[in-house]
Scaffold this motif. Structure first.
Motif, PDB file in Angstrom:
ATOM      1  N   GLN A   1      50.512  43.570  62.930  1.00  0.00           N
ATOM      2  CA  GLN A   1      49.965  42.458  62.164  1.00  0.00           C
ATOM      3  C   GLN A   1      49.483  41.323  63.071  1.00  0.00           C
ATOM      4  OE1 GLN A   1      49.327  42.494  58.774  1.00  0.00           O
ATOM      5  NE2 GLN A   1      49.809  44.620  59.252  1.00  0.00           N
TER       6      GLN A   1
ATOM      7  N   ASP B   1      57.519  47.540  56.619  1.00  0.00           N
ATOM      8  CA  ASP B   1      57.752  46.128  56.337  1.00  0.00           C
ATOM      9  C   ASP B   1      58.853  45.990  55.283  1.00  0.00           C
ATOM     10  OD1 ASP B   1      57.448  43.356  56.307  1.00  0.00           O
ATOM     11  OD2 ASP B   1      55.964  43.462  54.694  1.00  0.00           O
TER      12      ASP B   1
ATOM     13  N   TYR C   1      55.453  47.066  62.888  1.00  0.00           N
ATOM     14  CA  TYR C   1      54.628  46.445  61.853  1.00  0.00           C
ATOM     15  C   TYR C   1      54.255  45.009  62.238  1.00  0.00           C
ATOM     16  CZ  TYR C   1      53.255  44.402  57.392  1.00  0.00           C
ATOM     17  OH  TYR C   1      52.559  43.749  56.395  1.00  0.00           O
TER      18      TYR C   1
ATOM     19  N   SER D   1      46.106  42.380  64.293  1.00  0.00           N
ATOM     20  CA  SER D   1      45.076  42.320  63.245  1.00  0.00           C
ATOM     21  C   SER D   1      44.635  40.894  62.941  1.00  0.00           C
ATOM     22  CB  SER D   1      45.586  42.983  61.966  1.00  0.00           C
ATOM     23  OG  SER D   1      46.673  42.263  61.418  1.00  0.00           O
ATOM     24  N   HIS D   2      45.493  39.923  63.242  1.00  0.00           N
ATOM     25  CA  HIS D   2      45.141  38.530  62.972  1.00  0.00           C
ATOM     26  C   HIS D   2      44.451  37.855  64.153  1.00  0.00           C
ATOM     27  CE1 HIS D   2      47.960  39.099  59.600  1.00  0.00           C
ATOM     28  NE2 HIS D   2      47.299  38.115  59.026  1.00  0.00           N
TER      29      HIS D   2
END
Length: 303
Positions: free
Chosen positions: A70, A219, A66, A73-74
């Motif tokens: 993330q 998460d 996870y 994705s950022h």
């Protein structure tokens, strides 16, 4: 009568298990040394993977995955990173296409579907072109010496795009070897392979959705705020999505084999050889496989 049916079911189950078990053992014995090593290597890989999950723990693995998703994705060009990875996992003998599709769901939710779909489409098309260009001579030599491959080319040429799409949607051969398979068949054009890949999009959408549900469960912070009902619902949806994809894939696989084995206008002998060629596609033949001695030529034109 009901008692007879109850008694006959276990007997039928045993018969089926013996049939498929004996068939699998016979296929294993007929494999080349290279292919046997590949089978045992795959078994060892899954054992090592299962041991790793048990030792490290699903919670830690899920949280790590996870966090990694993330981070991607950022990134401003995180989608480009994932798309590039699809080019890698589409080229044999790499593996991990389904995992990467699920990762798109982890990172972007259902917004990851366009990334997974376009990456799969472009990555497989690139693999098709590269393999077709690099192994052109080997391809011609193989098709002249393998009766199974000549039969498969005959069947696909006779049926065309519908059969190509059915094979593409089937779970066997797996994604990466399916790319090699179609690149090996001269009667398959790039535009046919490109269009046939679109039939995989529904399965890609399912695994992206499963990834989006698993992300919330992976998460620890999100999971701590979930009540039991929400957790059970997310788990049920994830498991249900995988089961739906598995059942649909199996049905398509059976339809594909039935279509090949009962193709009108083609002799049964060629149908059977074509079906065997599909089953042996995981060996990567003729582009990647270590094939054994050449077989007698099979003149399909005289059939």
């Amino acid at each position: 009568m009901a008692a007879d049916r109850t008694q006959s079911f276990p007997r039928l189950l045993v018969v089926r298990m013996k049939h498929y078990g004996g068939g699998a053992l016979e296929r294993y014995r007929n494999l080349s040394t290279h292919s046997k090593l590949f089978v045992w290597g795959t078994i060892c890989l899954y054992i090592a993977l299962g041991s790793f999950i048990i030792i490290v723990g699903p919670d830690r693995i899920g949280q790590t995955l996870y966090n990694f998703a993330q981070k991607i994705s950022h990134y401003p060009y995180g989608w480009l990173i994932l798309t590039s990875l699809f080019f890698i996992v589409s080229f044999p003998p790499a593996v991990g296409h389904t995992t990467l599709v699920t990762l798109c769901g982890y990172a972007y939710g259902m917004k990851g579907f366009p990334i997974a779909a376009s990456g799969s489409l472009l990555g497989s098309a690139f693999t098709f072109v590269v393999l077709r260009l690099l192994f052109r001579r080997r391809l011609r030599k193989w098709t002249q010496s393998s009766e199974k491959w000549q039969a498969l080319e005959t069947v696909i040429a006779a049926k065309g795009l519908p059969l190509i799409m059915l094979i593409r949607a089937s779970p066997f051969p797996p994604w990466v070897y399916s790319n090699a398979l179609f690149a090996s068949i001269q009667s398959v054009a790039l535009w046919q392979f490109f269009l046939a890949t679109f039939v995989v999009f529904p399965k890609i959408a399912i695994f992206v959705f499963v990834g989006s549900r698993l992300a919330s469960l992976s998460d620890g912070e999100q999971r701590s705020h979930m009540d039991t009902t929400t957790k059970i619902l997310n788990i049920s949806i994830s498991v249900g999505g995988v089961l739906v994809a598995a059942v649909a894939s199996w049905i398509i696989y059976r339809l594909m084999k039935k279509e090949i084995l009962h193709l009108q206008g083609v002799p049964p002998e060629i149908d059977e050889l074509a079906a065997e060629a599909i089953e042996e596609a995981e060996e990567g033949a003729p582009l990647l496989g270590h094939h054994s001695e050449s077989r007698a030529r099979y003149d399909v034109s005289s059939a």
